[in-house]
Enzyme design. Structure first.
Site, PDB file in Angstrom:
ATOM      1  N   SER A 243      -9.110  39.688 -43.761  1.00  0.00           N
ATOM      2  CA  SER A 243      -9.623  40.053 -42.451  1.00  0.00           C
ATOM      3  C   SER A 243      -8.474  40.229 -41.459  1.00  0.00           C
ATOM      4  O   SER A 243      -7.600  41.066 -41.685  1.00  0.00           O
ATOM      5  CB  SER A 243     -10.639  39.012 -41.983  1.00  0.00           C
ATOM      6  OG  SER A 243     -11.424  39.510 -40.926  1.00  0.00           O
ATOM      7  N   ASP A 470     -19.268  45.273 -46.187  1.00  0.00           N
ATOM      8  CA  ASP A 470     -18.642  44.295 -45.298  1.00  0.00           C
ATOM      9  C   ASP A 470     -19.081  44.519 -43.849  1.00  0.00           C
ATOM     10  O   ASP A 470     -18.896  45.604 -43.303  1.00  0.00           O
ATOM     11  CB  ASP A 470     -17.115  44.414 -45.392  1.00  0.00           C
ATOM     12  CG  ASP A 470     -16.383  43.213 -44.827  1.00  0.00           C
ATOM     13  OD1 ASP A 470     -16.766  42.747 -43.741  1.00  0.00           O
ATOM     14  OD2 ASP A 470     -15.432  42.739 -45.473  1.00  0.00           O
ATOM     15  N   HIS A 500     -18.424  39.533 -46.328  1.00  0.00           N
ATOM     16  CA  HIS A 500     -17.081  39.750 -45.788  1.00  0.00           C
ATOM     17  C   HIS A 500     -16.037  39.390 -46.837  1.00  0.00           C
ATOM     18  O   HIS A 500     -15.904  38.237 -47.232  1.00  0.00           O
ATOM     19  CB  HIS A 500     -16.922  38.867 -44.545  1.00  0.00           C
ATOM     20  CG  HIS A 500     -15.678  39.128 -43.762  1.00  0.00           C
ATOM     21  ND1 HIS A 500     -15.187  40.391 -43.540  1.00  0.00           N
ATOM     22  CD2 HIS A 500     -14.827  38.273 -43.120  1.00  0.00           C
ATOM     23  CE1 HIS A 500     -14.095  40.309 -42.795  1.00  0.00           C
ATOM     24  NE2 HIS A 500     -13.852  39.035 -42.540  1.00  0.00           N
TER      25      HIS A 500
END
Length: 531
Positions: A243, A470, A500
């Site tokens: 991320s 996602d 995610h």
């Protein structure tokens, strides 16, 4: 008040699990066009102080995480009985004054099993910004046990986070009130309360952490990783970013392309987008995840606890519930009630992983009946609140890094003009994310850039993994990152999944490609698709 979900990492999944057990008991960044001195010197300065590069780390047994890191107990022994080790590393507060004041970064490592075939240190950043690596790495250690065969697994609390000179703003009781406030104002009085809340929060951060705020940005975190590489004794940086960790990795690769060894970016942030584009893309991403949740519920027929026989009907139920909560919150946990803002935040948190869909279904059903405890617990996890009412500094650090990275400051008029587009993108998250554009509007420190420069000519190949389902880092970001890194650097892999991130899904294809590259140096074919 709006809670930033931009660039958030999977470190929150562990926090969510803890909160659920207790209860159920992005802004863009990039180099300034004028090379101005922000975040401690010229953005293109890459010098690492020699005296600090030669420092020796003293590894000792790890203590229990601090409240700022999320609390809990000291990490359990690793498989085979090895113990986690912790240390502190000195870094300059201001890289433009490398001989000046230093701060200490907290590090954690799990020693490699096969010392004879050890490659080096594999450094992890689990996202945020604001996620603690000291708590994150032990939480996910089982996922990376194969990699520990030849790597010391290493993570850290970046500057401003957890144990590393943490940014501090409001106290726990003040934060309870702050996060309960209406983040989607409907009239002039609510708008006034909303903007006053942003100003009050920014003022509290300046009062308690003002001397640190200019230096917590991503550029300095990347510089810290280069210093860490040298202190750890590695000729190249071996890195796994998730991320926001992909954005940090991209900035590192831009600053130090020749230092990149083997690197993996999972759940990839789109480096080409500004704040508005990133927030709008994320709004669509969460809506897509919610659509998939609703389709799954419909497919299960009578087993689904939510009313409606089509996804649209379930969405109508959710929007109606949120509208009711806007007018009248319901019972939550203790004397705290579930507000519309917290419910929306809780829904978003549950969409980070498909494994939390059952909790989302249960939470929505119970909130409709007047019991908001489960959705409030999900919201608490997003905000870093434990069952004892203590907040980590997750959101304080998140805001501080986002606002010192991004130079964009949205006015009330600009934000109102953008709301129709956000509402069109999502009837559930549109208002919430649209008003979130103002998160940095009252911040006391100027930002650095509009979006990051991650071009890295001469870097070793970097694996880029995009997940088609996602919500937080939409799939298109993977190609954008690969393109921005430059020809011959980004190697893109597609995973058709939900939630995610990709590696932690357990998908054998994804994990096989990543493990083979990190352990053996075998670069997978660009365009590899995993299902």
């Amino acid at each position: 008040m709006p809670t930033s979900t931009t660039r958030r990492g999977r470190a929150l999944a562990a926090v969510t699990a803890t909160a659920l057990l207790a209860a159920t008991g992005c802004s863009g960044i990039g180099s300034p066009a004028d090379g101005t001195s922000v975040n401690g010197g010229n953005a293109n300065s890459t010098a690492v102080p020699k005296n600090l590069a030669s420092q020796r780390l003293h590894w000792t047994a790890c203590r229990a995480p601090s409240a700022a890191e999320g609390g809990g107990t000291a990490p359990s022994p690793l498989p085979g009985g090895a113990r986690w080790q912790c240390a502190s590393m000195k870094v300059p507060l201001d890289y433009a004054k490398a001989g000046g004041k230093t701060i200490e970064l907290a590090l954690i490592r799990a020693p490699a099993r096969d010392k004879a075939r050890r490659i080096g240190s594999l450094i992890f950043n689990f996202g945020g910004p604001g996620g603690s690596g000291i708590t994150g790495l032990p939480s996910f250690a089982a996922d990376y046990e194969k990699l520990r065969a030849r790597y010391d697994l290493v993570s850290f609390d970046p500057r401003g986070v957890g144990r590393s000179d943490p940014v501090e703003c409001k106290d726990d009781k003040q934060l309870d009130a702050y996060y309960a406030k209406d983040a989607t104002p409907d009239d002039a009085a609510e708008v006034k309360t909303f903007t006053q809340g942003l100003a009050s929060y920014a003022a509290a951060c300046e009062k308690r952490s003002g001397s640190s705020l200019p230096y917590v940005g991503t550029t300095n975190a990347a510089r810290d990783m280069e210093l860490m590489r040298k202190v750890l004794g590695d000729k190249k940086l071996y890195y796994f970013g998730i991320s926001y960790g992909t954005e940090l990795g991209g900035v590192y690769a831009h600053l130090y392309p020749k230092s990149v060894g083997r690197a993996v970016f999972d759940a990839v942030v789109d480096p080409s987008q500004n704040t508005e584009q990133g927030s709008l893309g994320q709004t669509k991403g969460f809506q897509l995840a919610l659509d998939n949740f609703e389709k799954d519920c419909v497919a299960r027929g009578a087993a689904c606890r939510l009313p409606g026989t089509t996804p649209k009907q379930i969405e109508g139920f959710i929007t109606a519930l949120l509208a009711r909560l806007d007018k009248k919150p319901v019972a939550g946990i203790g004397n705290r009630k579930l507000t519309q803002t917290q419910a929306t935040n809780g829904i978003a948190q549950a969409l980070y992983s498909k494994q939390f869909w059952p909790y989302l279904e249960q939470g929505l059903d119970e909130a409709d009946g007047g019991n908001g405890a489960l959705l409030l617990a999900l919201s608490d996890a997003m905000n870093g609140r434990d069952e004892y009412g203590r907040y980590s500094n997750l959101q304080a650090a998140n805001t501080a890094v986002n606002c010192v990275d991004s130079k964009e400051r949205y006015t009330l008029e600009q934000t109102k003009a953008k709301l129709p587009e956000f509402r069109k993108a999502s009837p559930v998250f549109g208002d919430f994310m649209g008003w979130g554009l103002m998160s940095c509007s009252k911040w006391p420190v100027p930002g650095q850039w509009v979006h990051p420069d991650v071009s890295a000519p001469g870097s070793a190949p970097i694996l880029i993994i995009g997940n088609t389902g996602d919500p937080a880092t939409p799939y298109a970001g993977a190609k954008a990152m690969s393109d921005a890194l430059g020809k011959g650097v980004g190697v893109e892999i597609t995973y058709h999944g939900q939630g995610h991130g990709s590696y932690d899904s357990g998908n054998p294809c994804v994990q096989g490609a990543v493990n083979n590259y990190l352990l053996n140096g075998t670069v997978p074919a660009a365009g590899t698709v995993c299902r």
